[in-house]
Design an enzyme around this catalytic site. Structure first.
Site, PDB file in Angstrom:
ATOM      1  CD  GLU A 105      17.459 -27.140  -6.533  1.00 15.74           C
ATOM      2  OE1 GLU A 105      17.457 -28.364  -6.702  1.00 15.74           O
ATOM      3  OE2 GLU A 105      17.858 -26.601  -5.472  1.00 15.74           O
ATOM      4  CG  ASN A 124      22.845 -24.862  -0.256  1.00 17.01           C
ATOM      5  OD1 ASN A 124      23.214 -24.122   0.649  1.00 17.01           O
ATOM      6  ND2 ASN A 124      21.928 -25.789  -0.091  1.00 17.01           N
ATOM      7  CG  HIS A 180      17.864 -25.450  -0.689  1.00 13.78           C
ATOM      8  ND1 HIS A 180      17.070 -26.561  -0.604  1.00 13.78           N
ATOM      9  CD2 HIS A 180      18.327 -25.225   0.566  1.00 13.78           C
ATOM     10  CE1 HIS A 180      17.049 -27.002   0.643  1.00 13.78           C
ATOM     11  NE2 HIS A 180      17.796 -26.204   1.376  1.00 13.78           N
ATOM     12  CB  CYS A 193      14.063 -26.638  -4.770  1.00 11.67           C
ATOM     13  SG  CYS A 193      15.291 -25.811  -3.713  1.00 11.67           S
ATOM     14  CB  CYS A 224      14.557 -30.180  -1.038  1.00  4.24           C
ATOM     15  SG  CYS A 224      14.392 -28.379  -1.135  1.00  4.24           S
ATOM     16  CB  SER A 258      16.869 -35.390  -6.353  1.00  8.76           C
ATOM     17  OG  SER A 258      15.489 -35.612  -6.456  1.00  8.76           O
TER      18      SER A 258
END
Length: 150
Positions: free
Chosen positions: A54, A41, A52, A84, A81, A79
């Site tokens: 990912e 991030n 982010h 992503c 969002c 986890s």
């Protein structure tokens, strides 16, 4: 190669982000047992609305044929969002290994409903890193997930 090696690479990315003054979320994309993209991030560091972990890993993987994404595994410390998860679905990534979902539950159900295989490790390093960050930086965390600061 084992999941441990790849989630550890994602954790290293998250730790790098924290050292840079950012939010400690990291991700790697694995194709044929090798990391083809890694990121963390960098919203704060780059003044970005979308970087982010990912998304940064996808960006750093570069432009690839759809067949590569469709045969890759994405590892992430937290986890994913909505944003992503949308990218995961867009590129057809079939499997996501998640470090933890106790501090934040992303769009896992959406991903599962679209056929993405989800595994959650509940990795203690991932959990403690996020808990500490959120406790120390609630306004930055809320900004990152699109919440109003309370």
């Amino acid at each position: 190669m084992s999941h441990d090696l790849f989630i550890q690479a994602a954790i290293e990315e998250a730790e790098q982000g924290l050292r840079e003054g950012g939010i400690p979320i990291g991700s790697v994309i694995v194709y044929e047992n090798r990391i083809i993209g890694r990121g963390h991030n960098r919203r704060i560091q780059k003044g970005s609305a979308i970087l982010h972990g990912e998304m940064d890993a996808l960006e750093n993987a570069g432009r690839l044929p759809a067949s590569v994404y469709r045969n890759s595994v994405l590892y992430t410390t937290l986890s994913p969002c909505s944003m992503c998860s949308g990218a995961i679905l867009l590129y057809g990534i079939p499997e996501v290994i998640i470090g933890e979902n106790r501090t934040f539950m992303g769009e896992e159900e959406l991903l599962k409903s679209r056929g993405v295989k989800i595994s959650v490790l509940q990795n203690e390093t991932c959990i403690s890193m996020m808990r500490e960050f959120i406790a120390k930086n609630p306004s930055l965390w809320n900004e990152d997930i699109g919440e109003e600061t309370r």
